[in-house]
Design a protein around this motif. Sequence first.
Motif, PDB file in Angstrom:
ATOM      1  N   VAL A  28      52.710  26.584  30.222  1.00  0.00           N
ATOM      2  CA  VAL A  28      53.409  27.863  30.071  1.00  0.00           C
ATOM      3  C   VAL A  28      52.555  28.914  29.377  1.00  0.00           C
ATOM      4  O   VAL A  28      52.336  30.002  29.937  1.00  0.00           O
ATOM      5  CB  VAL A  28      54.758  27.670  29.352  1.00  0.00           C
ATOM      6  N   PRO A  29      52.021  28.656  28.169  1.00  0.00           N
ATOM      7  CA  PRO A  29      51.223  29.721  27.536  1.00  0.00           C
ATOM      8  C   PRO A  29      49.927  30.041  28.275  1.00  0.00           C
ATOM      9  O   PRO A  29      49.563  31.221  28.397  1.00  0.00           O
ATOM     10  CB  PRO A  29      50.935  29.166  26.137  1.00  0.00           C
ATOM     11  N   ILE A  30      49.224  29.008  28.776  1.00  0.00           N
ATOM     12  CA  ILE A  30      47.925  29.287  29.411  1.00  0.00           C
ATOM     13  C   ILE A  30      48.105  29.981  30.758  1.00  0.00           C
ATOM     14  O   ILE A  30      47.358  30.903  31.108  1.00  0.00           O
ATOM     15  CB  ILE A  30      47.085  27.996  29.552  1.00  0.00           C
ATOM     16  N   MET A  31      49.124  29.578  31.538  1.00  0.00           N
ATOM     17  CA  MET A  31      49.360  30.216  32.824  1.00  0.00           C
ATOM     18  C   MET A  31      49.980  31.596  32.662  1.00  0.00           C
ATOM     19  O   MET A  31      49.640  32.531  33.395  1.00  0.00           O
ATOM     20  CB  MET A  31      50.252  29.339  33.704  1.00  0.00           C
ATOM     21  N   ALA A  32      50.882  31.731  31.692  1.00  0.00           N
ATOM     22  CA  ALA A  32      51.506  33.038  31.458  1.00  0.00           C
ATOM     23  C   ALA A  32      50.454  34.038  30.992  1.00  0.00           C
ATOM     24  O   ALA A  32      50.449  35.195  31.432  1.00  0.00           O
ATOM     25  CB  ALA A  32      52.619  32.910  30.427  1.00  0.00           C
ATOM     26  N   GLY A  33      49.558  33.588  30.115  1.00  0.00           N
ATOM     27  CA  GLY A  33      48.496  34.477  29.639  1.00  0.00           C
ATOM     28  C   GLY A  33      47.558  34.893  30.747  1.00  0.00           C
ATOM     29  O   GLY A  33      47.251  36.076  30.914  1.00  0.00           O
ATOM     30  N   ALA A  34      47.098  33.903  31.532  1.00  0.00           N
ATOM     31  CA  ALA A  34      46.162  34.193  32.625  1.00  0.00           C
ATOM     32  C   ALA A  34      46.818  35.068  33.690  1.00  0.00           C
ATOM     33  O   ALA A  34      46.218  36.035  34.179  1.00  0.00           O
ATOM     34  CB  ALA A  34      45.662  32.891  33.241  1.00  0.00           C
ATOM     35  N   SER A  35      48.065  34.744  34.050  1.00  0.00           N
ATOM     36  CA  SER A  35      48.766  35.527  35.067  1.00  0.00           C
ATOM     37  C   SER A  35      49.075  36.930  34.564  1.00  0.00           C
ATOM     38  O   SER A  35      48.970  37.906  35.316  1.00  0.00           O
ATOM     39  CB  SER A  35      50.072  34.820  35.468  1.00  0.00           C
ATOM     40  N   GLY A  36      49.447  37.031  33.280  1.00  0.00           N
ATOM     41  CA  GLY A  36      49.741  38.340  32.709  1.00  0.00           C
ATOM     42  C   GLY A  36      48.533  39.257  32.720  1.00  0.00           C
ATOM     43  O   GLY A  36      48.633  40.430  33.095  1.00  0.00           O
ATOM     44  N   LEU A  37      47.367  38.721  32.326  1.00  0.00           N
ATOM     45  CA  LEU A  37      46.139  39.517  32.337  1.00  0.00           C
ATOM     46  C   LEU A  37      45.770  39.943  33.756  1.00  0.00           C
ATOM     47  O   LEU A  37      45.375  41.087  33.999  1.00  0.00           O
ATOM     48  CB  LEU A  37      44.990  38.714  31.719  1.00  0.00           C
ATOM     49  N   SER A  38      45.901  39.009  34.695  1.00  0.00           N
ATOM     50  CA  SER A  38      45.579  39.327  36.094  1.00  0.00           C
ATOM     51  C   SER A  38      46.522  40.377  36.651  1.00  0.00           C
ATOM     52  O   SER A  38      46.117  41.266  37.405  1.00  0.00           O
ATOM     53  CB  SER A  38      45.658  38.052  36.950  1.00  0.00           C
ATOM     54  N   LEU A  39      47.800  40.290  36.264  1.00  0.00           N
ATOM     55  CA  LEU A  39      48.788  41.257  36.748  1.00  0.00           C
ATOM     56  C   LEU A  39      48.492  42.653  36.208  1.00  0.00           C
ATOM     57  O   LEU A  39      48.619  43.647  36.932  1.00  0.00           O
ATOM     58  CB  LEU A  39      50.187  40.810  36.323  1.00  0.00           C
ATOM     59  N   ILE A  40      48.078  42.735  34.949  1.00  0.00           N
ATOM     60  CA  ILE A  40      47.714  44.032  34.356  1.00  0.00           C
ATOM     61  C   ILE A  40      46.518  44.636  35.090  1.00  0.00           C
ATOM     62  O   ILE A  40      46.483  45.834  35.388  1.00  0.00           O
ATOM     63  CB  ILE A  40      47.404  43.863  32.854  1.00  0.00           C
ATOM     64  N   LYS A  41      45.524  43.790  35.393  1.00  0.00           N
ATOM     65  CA  LYS A  41      44.333  44.264  36.101  1.00  0.00           C
ATOM     66  C   LYS A  41      44.667  44.766  37.501  1.00  0.00           C
ATOM     67  O   LYS A  41      44.020  45.669  38.028  1.00  0.00           O
ATOM     68  CB  LYS A  41      43.298  43.140  36.212  1.00  0.00           C
ATOM     69  N   ASN A  42      45.669  44.150  38.123  1.00  0.00           N
ATOM     70  CA  ASN A  42      45.998  44.476  39.513  1.00  0.00           C
ATOM     71  C   ASN A  42      47.298  45.265  39.651  1.00  0.00           C
ATOM     72  O   ASN A  42      47.902  45.281  40.723  1.00  0.00           O
ATOM     73  CB  ASN A  42      46.112  43.173  40.327  1.00  0.00           C
ATOM     74  N   TRP A  43      47.732  45.910  38.563  1.00  0.00           N
ATOM     75  CA  TRP A  43      49.027  46.583  38.565  1.00  0.00           C
ATOM     76  C   TRP A  43      49.132  47.663  39.634  1.00  0.00           C
ATOM     77  O   TRP A  43      50.209  47.899  40.195  1.00  0.00           O
ATOM     78  CB  TRP A  43      49.287  47.184  37.187  1.00  0.00           C
ATOM     79  N   GLN A  44      48.022  48.311  39.955  1.00  0.00           N
ATOM     80  CA  GLN A  44      48.061  49.393  40.937  1.00  0.00           C
ATOM     81  C   GLN A  44      48.414  48.905  42.341  1.00  0.00           C
ATOM     82  O   GLN A  44      48.797  49.701  43.209  1.00  0.00           O
ATOM     83  CB  GLN A  44      46.729  50.152  40.977  1.00  0.00           C
ATOM     84  N   TYR A  45      48.294  47.599  42.568  1.00  0.00           N
ATOM     85  CA  TYR A  45      48.607  47.050  43.884  1.00  0.00           C
ATOM     86  C   TYR A  45      50.048  46.561  43.972  1.00  0.00           C
ATOM     87  O   TYR A  45      50.467  46.039  45.001  1.00  0.00           O
ATOM     88  CB  TYR A  45      47.652  45.890  44.204  1.00  0.00           C
ATOM     89  N   PHE A  46      50.800  46.768  42.888  1.00  0.00           N
ATOM     90  CA  PHE A  46      52.212  46.388  42.845  1.00  0.00           C
ATOM     91  C   PHE A  46      53.020  47.563  43.397  1.00  0.00           C
ATOM     92  O   PHE A  46      53.589  48.343  42.659  1.00  0.00           O
ATOM     93  CB  PHE A  46      52.606  46.074  41.395  1.00  0.00           C
ATOM     94  N   THR A  47      53.078  47.698  44.719  1.00  0.00           N
ATOM     95  CA  THR A  47      53.654  48.875  45.365  1.00  0.00           C
ATOM     96  C   THR A  47      55.140  48.681  45.673  1.00  0.00           C
ATOM     97  O   THR A  47      55.625  47.552  45.805  1.00  0.00           O
ATOM     98  CB  THR A  47      52.914  49.174  46.681  1.00  0.00           C
ATOM     99  N   LEU A  48      55.854  49.808  45.812  1.00  0.00           N
ATOM    100  CA  LEU A  48      57.282  49.753  46.145  1.00  0.00           C
ATOM    101  C   LEU A  48      57.508  49.161  47.529  1.00  0.00           C
ATOM    102  O   LEU A  48      58.500  48.471  47.764  1.00  0.00           O
ATOM    103  CB  LEU A  48      57.883  51.164  46.068  1.00  0.00           C
ATOM    104  N   ASP A  49      56.593  49.421  48.457  1.00  0.00           N
ATOM    105  CA  ASP A  49      56.727  48.880  49.807  1.00  0.00           C
ATOM    106  C   ASP A  49      56.689  47.348  49.795  1.00  0.00           C
ATOM    107  O   ASP A  49      57.371  46.695  50.581  1.00  0.00           O
ATOM    108  CB  ASP A  49      55.594  49.401  50.703  1.00  0.00           C
TER     109      ASP A  49
END
Length: 279
Positions: free
Chosen positions: A207-228
Amino acid sequence: MEIIELLKAVILGLVEGLTEFAPVSSTGHMILVDDMWLRSTEFLGQYTANTFKIVIQLGSILAVTIVFKDRFIELLGLYRLSKKRTYVVKKNNHLKLSHVIVGLIPAGVLGLLFEDFIDEHLFTTKTVLIGLLIGALFMIFADLARPKTPRIESVDQIGYKQAFTVGLIQCLSLWPGFSRSGATISGGVLTGMSHRAASDFTFIMAVPIMAGASGLSLIKNWQYFTLDALPFFIVGFISAFIFALISIRFFLKLINRIKLIPFAIYRIVLVAVIYFLYF
């Protein structure tokens, strides 16, 4: 977004949920199902597809927190929220948050140091196949070399030495395809844990290691989180959560009986299938 694309999100969520915590490598299955069949990059784009895979991984992480909710409440000292409060408070010898932190340190440090190198050079089909195969052989070795009578039947018996040893072995899973759960469960049984105790510790550490890694990756790729793409993301997240919830409960009931070798054999077959289809 068309129904067929949402169905693909359900399928990808299913694959993630069923394989993320079993010692079979979710990366290998994503290559087989998505890269070779569903091809989400063709209708989402490469970066949005990568972001989607991060989002559905968070669905799997949420499932673990539900299954082990009382354990996490205990680790965080939030006893009033636990239905097992009396039992938790009275236990003197129990898994502590410090055990989990000790187990996370080795892979956490190496992951931060080599994150860019891993992303740039190790996420290829060939390297994943190598990880799948070597990981399978390591699992077979762990089952054959383990102590015949486990000294540790519960995570509450794990000491700092065992936690750190499992953490060191978890570093092998930084190679894509090796499987984090395959590495840590194997490491656990080699240090004298039962398969169930090793699996419990593996899921708690996840939980902590995957949540941390996924959270960082999501922040880096936030611009690709589109409404479509949002309906696709939501459906995939829910699918991953539901199927992870089912698979974790089933796996924990099964692992002490069948051990690791059947999963290792399955991985070797998977390597052969991917190699035949891809090359």
